[in-house]
Scaffold this active site. Structure first.
Site, mmCIF file in Angstrom:
data_model
loop_
_atom_site.group_PDB
_atom_site.id
_atom_site.type_symbol
_atom_site.label_atom_id
_atom_site.label_comp_id
_atom_site.label_asym_id
_atom_site.label_seq_id
_atom_site.Cartn_x
_atom_site.Cartn_y
_atom_site.Cartn_z
ATOM 1 N N LYS A 117 0.492 7.145 -1.150
ATOM 2 C CA LYS A 117 1.331 6.381 -0.396
ATOM 3 C C LYS A 117 2.786 7.060 -0.149
ATOM 4 O O LYS A 117 3.125 7.880 -1.110
ATOM 5 C CB LYS A 117 1.390 4.997 -1.099
ATOM 6 C CG LYS A 117 2.024 4.009 0.344
ATOM 7 C CD LYS A 117 0.713 3.709 0.937
ATOM 8 C CE LYS A 117 0.863 2.537 1.938
ATOM 9 N NZ LYS A 117 -0.307 2.149 2.244
HETATM 10 N N1 GLU Z 1 -1.624 2.524 5.564
HETATM 11 C C1 GLU Z 1 -3.123 2.073 6.024
HETATM 12 C C2 GLU Z 1 -3.611 1.401 4.564
HETATM 13 O O1 GLU Z 1 -2.982 1.005 3.890
HETATM 14 C C3 GLU Z 1 -4.032 3.210 6.365
HETATM 15 C C4 GLU Z 1 -3.930 4.530 5.399
HETATM 16 C C5 GLU Z 1 -4.717 5.607 5.932
HETATM 17 O O2 GLU Z 1 -5.338 5.437 7.360
HETATM 18 O O3 GLU Z 1 -4.757 6.720 5.400
HETATM 19 O O4 GLU Z 1 -4.602 1.382 4.330
#
Ligand code: GLU
Length: 427
Positions: A117
């Protein structure tokens, strides 16, 4: 003489309340499933964390510094994967906790990724397009050694979007000297994005809501749905559920909510929101607060906004039969247990909102193959993966008597534990 403190007295820098909550969840399921203590210990902390300062030339000519983060929780199953959020609450602990959640989400969905993240602490709604672009480009160049199609692939999260991904992809590409679309997912289709990616999280949420309604024998009576958040996730879920004959009775955004117990006209509401920038004062609906929205009587409640919205303080007032978590971490641990005791079916975030990362995976695969699929193909494959995961989680919950959240974690963590055991501990 200088007193030497015991090493145990120093908490890891990421150990905020948010991170500790994610860690306690792991500890709980590790005990429950009898996870090997060595593997458990290795999964309790992020693998690597980077904190960067991002100096940005603001429109008034001054320079302002923002703090940015990128955390890899685990990369056993493949490159790190996870979104980037722009929000004032972003800090190391939050990003590390969310990276851990991404590890479990990818493992549960059978995707060949680890969890990551990122984020920048800022108030994105106060920044101009130019300031956002300069901040995004400088943040990208500060984390450039961590990311790459084989290393770590960012994607959108709260207050970031296709345009943000286009700037990241461009900055990375300029720095390495050639175009590398697969360094991010959630890009616009015209520069290598996938059909269906933008709608994917909301589509997955709607799909889970229908599966959960069928599981609880509620599907036949056009279930009443309440949705907190009308952004990329909530609005798409509202549209798709409305099209399936569900009655969306209330929705909200940051400014407040609206309610009509006979159901809202979602296509008119979408047009209204694109003109007005908010849901309130919509014709044929009553304005309500975000707190009131959560307590409305309904079959399905979809929290698709911020984390920690359902907690000890309001859980007793909830009147829903199913919760489908569109947001990451909307339900606190005590509330989760109380809901379970009351027989409310919770479809946990790592299952319910996995549609986004699943279609991110498709986008990455298509980019690496240079071969692109139709939207029907994307949606079909998305439903295949989500359907299988729903079945597995519901089956595990009924076999073990665990809360659905714990059942989902157990499946994801068992897969990861097996891979870690086989790879061993280096050196
Ligand atoms: N931000 C989204 C999540 O929390 C998507 C992450 C992604 O597609 O890598 O799953």
């Amino acid at each position: 003489m200088v007193a030497v403190k015991s090493v145990e007295k120093f908490a890891m820098e990421c150990e905020t309340e948010h991170f500790l909550m994610a860690q306690r969840q792991l500890d709980e399921i590790a005990g429950e499933m009898g996870l090997d203590p060595e593997l458990h210990e290795r999964l309790r902390y992020p693998k690597r964390s980077l904190i960067v300062t991002i100096p940005v030339r603001m429109d008034d000519g001054r320079v302002k510094s923002f703090t940015g983060y990128r955390v890899h929780h685990d990369v056993t199953l493949g490159p790190a994967k996870g979104g980037i959020r722009y929000h004032p609450d972003v800090n190391l602990g939050e990003v590390a906790g969310l990276a851990m959640l991404m590890t479990w989400k990818c493992a549960l969905m059978g995707l060949p990724y680890g969890g990551a993240k990122g984020g920048v602490r800022c108030e994105p709604w106060k920044l101009s397009a130019g300031e956002l672009e300069r901040m995004t480009r400088r943040y990208t160049s500060e984390i450039i050694n961590l990311i790459g199609p084989d290393k770590d692939i960012p994607a959108p999260d709260m207050y970031t979007n296709e345009q943000t991904m286009a700037w990241i992809m461009d900055t990375y590409s300029i720095n390495v000297g050639h175009t590398v679309p697969s360094v991010v997912t959630g890009k616009p289709v015209s520069i290598g994005g996938s059909y269906g990616r933008q709608e994917a999280t909301g589509r997955g949420v709607a799909y889970c809501a229908r599966r959960a309604a069928a599981h609880q024998n509620l599907a036949a009576q056009s279930p009443k749905v309440v949705i907190q958040g009308f952004g990329n996730v909530g609005s798409v879920a509202a549209k798709l559920l409305h099209e399936s004959g569900y009655k969306v009775v209330a929705v909200s955004d940051v400014y407040g909510g609206i309610y009509n117990e006979n159901g809202l006209d979602i296509s008119r509401l979408l047009a209204y929101v694109s003109e007005m920038g908010r849901v309130q004062d919509f014709a044929a609906a009553r304005n309500i607060s975000n707190e009131e929205l959560l307590t409305l009587p309904c079959d399905i409640l979809i929290p698709a906004a911020l984390g920690n919205q359902i907690h000890k303080g309001n859980v007793d007032q909830l009147e829903c039969k199913i919760i489908v978590e569109g947001a990451n971490g909307p339900t606190g641990p005590e509330a989760d247990q109380i809901l379970f005791d009351r027989g409310v079916l919770v479809v946990p975030d790592i299952l319910a909102n996995a549609g986004g990362v699943i279609v991110s995976y498709f986008e990455w695969v298509q980019g690496l193959m240079h071969f692109f699929w139709t939207e029907e193909e994307v949606n079909h494959r998305l439903e295949e993966i989500m359907g299988k995961a729903c079945d597995q989680v519901f089956a595990m919950a009924s076999k073990t008597g665990l809360r659905t959240r714990m059942a989902a974690l157990r499946i994801g963590i068992s897969r990861l534990a097996e891979a870690k055991r086989l790879r061993g501990l280096y050196p």
